[in-house]
Design an enzyme around this catalytic site. Structure first.
Site, mmCIF file in Angstrom:
data_model
loop_
_atom_site.group_PDB
_atom_site.id
_atom_site.type_symbol
_atom_site.label_atom_id
_atom_site.label_comp_id
_atom_site.label_asym_id
_atom_site.label_seq_id
_atom_site.Cartn_x
_atom_site.Cartn_y
_atom_site.Cartn_z
ATOM 1 N N PRO A 1 50.915 31.593 1.537
ATOM 2 C CA PRO A 1 51.837 32.536 2.989
ATOM 3 C C PRO A 1 53.177 33.090 3.011
ATOM 4 O O PRO A 1 54.240 31.914 3.020
ATOM 5 C CB PRO A 1 51.433 30.640 3.617
ATOM 6 C CG PRO A 1 52.066 29.859 3.264
ATOM 7 C CD PRO A 1 51.557 30.276 1.452
ATOM 8 N N CYS B 1 58.743 25.665 5.196
ATOM 9 C CA CYS B 1 59.637 26.162 6.086
ATOM 10 C C CYS B 1 60.808 26.408 6.648
ATOM 11 O O CYS B 1 60.781 25.585 7.510
ATOM 12 C CB CYS B 1 58.360 27.942 7.391
ATOM 13 S SG CYS B 1 59.851 28.778 7.969
ATOM 14 N N ASN C 1 54.749 26.048 -6.529
ATOM 15 C CA ASN C 1 55.032 27.411 -6.119
ATOM 16 C C ASN C 1 56.948 27.279 -5.962
ATOM 17 O O ASN C 1 57.083 26.605 -5.689
ATOM 18 C CB ASN C 1 54.684 27.435 -4.071
ATOM 19 C CG ASN C 1 55.062 28.143 -3.218
ATOM 20 O OD1 ASN C 1 56.029 27.798 -2.057
ATOM 21 N ND2 ASN C 1 54.996 29.247 -4.372
ATOM 22 N N ARG D 1 56.285 36.247 -3.501
ATOM 23 C CA ARG D 1 57.488 37.019 -3.033
ATOM 24 C C ARG D 1 56.511 38.569 -3.990
ATOM 25 O O ARG D 1 56.764 39.857 -3.940
ATOM 26 C CB ARG D 1 59.013 37.487 -3.061
ATOM 27 C CG ARG D 1 59.338 36.217 -1.616
ATOM 28 C CD ARG D 1 60.778 36.768 -1.580
ATOM 29 N NE ARG D 1 61.047 35.030 -2.479
ATOM 30 C CZ ARG D 1 62.761 35.257 -3.299
ATOM 31 N NH1 ARG D 1 63.322 35.657 -3.361
ATOM 32 N NH2 ARG D 1 62.767 33.869 -3.595
#
Length: 357
Positions: free
Chosen positions: A28, A112, A223, A246
């Protein structure tokens, strides 16, 4: 391509979903993994698990129209909604809404690092509150039948990457979470910007590998910084799944090799032009709905990376797709400027040596 009415019908009829295969997923990413990007991704891979941008509980509960935040196209399945929030009751309500909309999974953002989400106790700062995350997971699981998963970091700020990560995972797993995707880099909430935190501190893949070794009963995905399918295959010798961010956006052709190299199946696109042409009906549908061409085609700018005419393709769309009345004719003009590489160069990079343990 129809909108998500089919998914809602499937939910109401009680049709069971197949178990999700998380071997490979696209991370995401705010402003990037929009519904338009996800539809493009499906012209390249049928097997990758796709995630929405993070959507906050406040946006879902108070934003209008709700379709703005939750709308998607049926072709996007398997599809997970990533939620941002910390209030267990609100997260449970939003998880139930997500299930009603037909999403295949709900994922809680605990990774985040931006200031905006920190101020609302969202994202990576929640790693400092494992009991709060556990409470949220417990409430969400009680509200839905679809999987509830967590995406986190290996730690924040001065946390101990060993003891504090083990404690976080243990507490949240005890609440019922069985699936964790771990970004293999600490999030520094003080002293670094989110942009700086993309590269600092260094990635620590072995820490995630050790987590899987210590908790073999859990699904542990990795990740962070992964750029090739060769790296994905190497990582899969240590963990259960790989999430790419990315690189999957900036070089979408990477996705064209996912089905064959990671799942042993033929992918949907034999060439970049195949994928672009397969995307044309979706573009027209979105234009008919009132979307602007540049809002859709911005996600394709990296598709012809390294191809003859690739720069001209990007320039043509960048300079003209925002103009009033821009449509498929302009898109086709841009496509006419590119040429596929030779056949042997059209697939993602070949396998390289495995990563060190």
């Amino acid at each position: 391509m129809n909108d998500n009415t089919t998914a809602q019908t499937r939910m109401k009829s009680g049709i069971a979903r197949p178990e999700l295969d998380r071997t490979f997923s696209v991370a995401p990413m705010m402003d990037w993994t929009t519904r338009d990007y996800r539809a493009l991704a499906r012209t390249l891979t049928k097997r990758a698990l796709l995630y929405t941008e993070m959507v906050t509980t406040g946006a879902i509960l108070h934003g209008t129209p709700r379709k703005r935040f939750l709308g998607y196209n049926e072709v996007e399945h398997p599809l997970a909604l990533q939620l941002g929030g910390s209030d267990a009751g609100e997260l449970a309500e939003c998880a139930a809404i997500a299930e009603a909309w037909g999403y295949d999974e709900v994922n809680l953002n605990v990774g985040c690092p931006s200031d905006r989400v920190q101020n609302n106790l969202i994202g990576a700062c929640l790693m400092g509150y494992p009991e709060k995350v556990a409470e949220a997971v417990r409430a969400m699981q009680a509200a839905v039948s679809i999987p509830v998963t967590v995406k986190c970091r290996i730690g924040i700020d001065d946390q101990d990457e060993d003891a504090d990560l083990e404690r976080f995972i243990a507490i949240v797993a005890d609440a019922g979470c069985e699936v964790f995707t771990v970004h293999a880099r600490k999030a520094w909430l003080q002293g670094l910007s989110p942009k700086q935190n993309r590269d600092v501190p260094p990635l620590n893949y072995p820490r995630v590998h050790r987590l899987k070794q210590s908790r073999p009963e859990l699904h542990i995905g990795i990740n962070g910084g992964i750029k090739t399918l060769a790296e994905c295959q190497a990582q899969l010798t240590h963990v259960d799944s790989v999430m790419v961010g990315r690189e999957a956006y900036q070089n979408p052709w990477l996705l064209a090799g996912v089905d064959e190299q990671l799942f042993g199946e033929q992918g949907p696109a034999e060439s970049r032009l195949d994928a672009a042409n397969a995307f044309r009906p979706y573009i027209q549908q979105r234009l008919d709905e009132g979307a602007k061409l540049n809002h859709i085609t911005r996600h394709l700018l990296g598709l012809f990376q390294g191809c003859p005419g690739g720069r001209r393709f990007r320039r043509h769309l960048s300079e003209h797709a925002h103009k009033e009345g821009a449509g498929l004719r302009l898109f086709d003009e841009a496509l006419s400027l590119v040429r596929e590489p030779e056949a042997q160069d059209t697939q993602p990079a070949a396998l390289s040596a495995p990563l060190p343990a």
